[in-house]
Design an enzyme around this catalytic site. Structure first.
Site, PDB file in Angstrom:
ATOM      1  N   LYS A 242       0.831  -1.337  -0.123  1.00 48.12           N
ATOM      2  CA  LYS A 242      -0.119   0.060   0.014  1.00 48.12           C
ATOM      3  C   LYS A 242       0.899   1.384   0.133  1.00 48.12           C
ATOM      4  O   LYS A 242       2.081   1.217   0.699  1.00 48.12           O
ATOM      5  CB  LYS A 242      -1.122   0.198   1.506  1.00 48.12           C
ATOM      6  CG  LYS A 242      -1.709  -1.093   1.466  1.00 48.12           C
ATOM      7  CD  LYS A 242      -2.707  -0.944   2.780  1.00 48.12           C
ATOM      8  CE  LYS A 242      -3.440  -2.027   2.932  1.00 48.12           C
ATOM      9  NZ  LYS A 242      -4.900  -1.905   2.249  1.00 48.12           N
ATOM     10  N   ARG A 316      -9.792 -11.717   2.734  1.00 49.95           N
ATOM     11  CA  ARG A 316     -10.805 -12.625   2.346  1.00 49.95           C
ATOM     12  C   ARG A 316     -10.208 -13.919   2.431  1.00 49.95           C
ATOM     13  O   ARG A 316     -11.035 -15.202   2.527  1.00 49.95           O
ATOM     14  CB  ARG A 316     -11.530 -12.487   1.035  1.00 49.95           C
ATOM     15  CG  ARG A 316     -10.292 -12.385  -0.011  1.00 49.95           C
ATOM     16  CD  ARG A 316     -10.640 -11.458  -1.347  1.00 49.95           C
ATOM     17  NE  ARG A 316     -10.848 -10.191  -1.047  1.00 49.95           N
ATOM     18  CZ  ARG A 316     -11.340  -9.441  -2.027  1.00 49.95           C
ATOM     19  NH1 ARG A 316     -11.607  -9.826  -3.110  1.00 49.95           N
ATOM     20  NH2 ARG A 316     -11.130  -8.017  -1.733  1.00 49.95           N
TER      21      ARG A 316
END
Length: 467
Positions: A242, A316
């Site tokens: 990020k 996830r």
């Protein structure tokens, strides 16, 4: 954690300052019934009876004063209508003129939340204690406020002090308090049994090693519900790293785990007649020589192979292994919380958790529960037509897909592949953070969708007679 146990007390005619509540309809008649002195005092304080406004009305003695406060609806108090008063009034004891605060007890308590782990608050004031005739509602209100504070505290603590080991310790503390069975899977057993949880966390330092944290509680004869919380204690994005601006708040990426643990605490504290299975997959998504890579193929606990389209779609992956285990016991209901996608924030903003479910009746019940307790959620579709976005040429499924469309929906569709087809399931993509303060809700970690789910469970399962 903030101590709420003494902020609500039974009204036994102790000395206290009176709080008079008015709304837009009742303010004028109240004002007209007051002596000229009171009318002048309220006018001088620019009090017009609007929500969150208040004025101090002096009495005959220096300590003999009362409060007039505006609310949206005097006959139906909301959760936050007293929160501003609990933030700004001097320390002391207070009572409402009609003696009943109802749901507004929550805001009175949460407004006095303080996160002071790392500094001494030089501006802190003493406690504001609310006296109430609704004695039976005191303990439930305190439990709710404590659950909210637990979420806030866990999210607010920096990642260096709230890694997987610390999250394990917090869960163990809750388990011990309610006599629940507590287990942790890590090391080789984690790699063998939960390969995606292990893969996401394997690049972290040993002190932040990944693990699956579990809590079991309740009568085996009662219906089984599973609660899963994403416990990514810090998310660098992995090798798909990020930018620094997006990494700044990633201490809150375990907000799903914080919600799941707080919900478990509420369930056990209320003695709901259910059998509870709490699962928290905890890991740090770090950058290192052994980090999982874009293009890798991971085998999941369920046996499905997953191509890694983006290492920053790691939440996830850990949830999928935990959901697979939860489904193996055939629960009646599965609920998961996760700070899963920025797409959900784009769609519904920071206040509303995006709700996904495979059951329309469950969705309707959640909507009603959220409205009733001032903790709304917003349903987004599990649109199966978008499942093709997660197709892989070389594996059963891709964790991220391509194109960037419908990010919250495709993430939910990924999770759906790991939930048994006939099991009722809810997924809450929650922000777990308040970017700006409101009365009773300071800037920082926040419980969003917690009280709504608990209210739903109370309605669905009722309370046991156990005390």
């Amino acid at each position: 954690m903030t101590d709420y146990s003494n902020l609500l007390r039974a009204d036994n005619n102790q000395a206290a300052h009176m709080i008079h509540l008015v709304d837009a309809e009742s303010f004028e008649s109240w004002l007209n019934a007051q002596p000229e002195r009171v009318r002048e005092i309220t006018a001088a304080q620019k009090f017009a009876g609007k929500g969150y406004e208040y004025a101090i009305i002096p009495g005959d003695g220096s300590a003999d004063w009362s409060v007039i406060a505006g609310v949206a609806n005097r006959s139906k108090l909301g959760s936050w209508c007293l929160a501003k008063l609990a933030e700004v009034l001097p320390e002391g004891h207070y009572r409402l003129a009609d003696g009943k605060a109802g749901p507004a007890m929550l805001g009175w308590l949460t407004a006095q939340y303080r996160f002071d782990r790392y500094r001494r608050d030089e501006n802190s004031t003493g406690a504001r204690v609310l006296l109430t005739e609704e004695i039976a509602q005191i303990d439930p209100a305190v439990r709710l406020a404590e659950a909210v504070a637990l979420v806030r505290d866990l999210v607010n603590i920096p990642a260096g002090d709230m890694g997987p080991a610390q999250l394990e310790a917090e869960t163990a503390k809750v388990a011990e308090g309610f006599g629940a069975r507590f287990t942790v899977t890590k090391g080789d057993p984690l790699e063998q049994g939960f390969p995606m949880i292990h893969a996401v966390g394997r690049a972290a330092d040993k002190a932040f090693a990944p693990r699956l944290i579990e809590l079991h509680w309740g009568d085996p004869a009662h219906p089984l519900i599973a609660i899963v919380g994403k416990g990514i204690c810090f998310d660098s994005g992995g090798l798909d790293i990020k930018p620094s601006s997006a990494m700044r708040l990633m201490k809150k990426d375990m907000g799903g785990a914080a919600h799941a643990l707080a919900l478990a605490r509420l369930i056990m504290g209320a003695h709901l007649p259910v059998r509870l299975h709490l699962l928290i997959p905890a890991a740090e998504n770090a950058v290192g020589g052994n980090a999982f890579r874009p293009g890798d193929i991971l085998r999941s606990r369920k046996g499905l192979t997953v191509e890694i389209g983006n290492t920053d779609a790691e939440g996830r992956l850990v949830l999928a292994d935990a959901l697979a285990l939860a489904g193996e016991s055939k629960p009646e209901l599965v609920i998961d919380y996760a700070t899963l996608t920025g797409a959900a924030r784009v769609a519904v903003g920071p206040d509303l958790p995006a709700l996904f479910t495979n059951d329309d009746d469950l969705a309707a019940d959640m909507d009603a529960a959220g409205v009733e307790v001032d903790d709304p959620t917003w349903r987004l579709p599990l649109w199966d037509g978008y499942a093709e976005m997660l197709k892989s040429d070389i594996a059963d499924i891709n964790n991220a897909g391509e194109g960037g469309f419908a990010g919250a929906i495709t993430a939910a569709l990924f999770l759906k592949r790991f939930v048994p087809d006939q099991t009722k399931w809810m997924h809450l993509d929650t922000f777990a953070w308040r970017p700006s303060p409101r009365p009773g809700r300071p800037k920082g970690g926040e419980a969003l969708g917690l009280r709504a789910v608990f209210h739903l469970l109370q309605q669905r399962y009722g309370n046991s007679t156990q005390k």
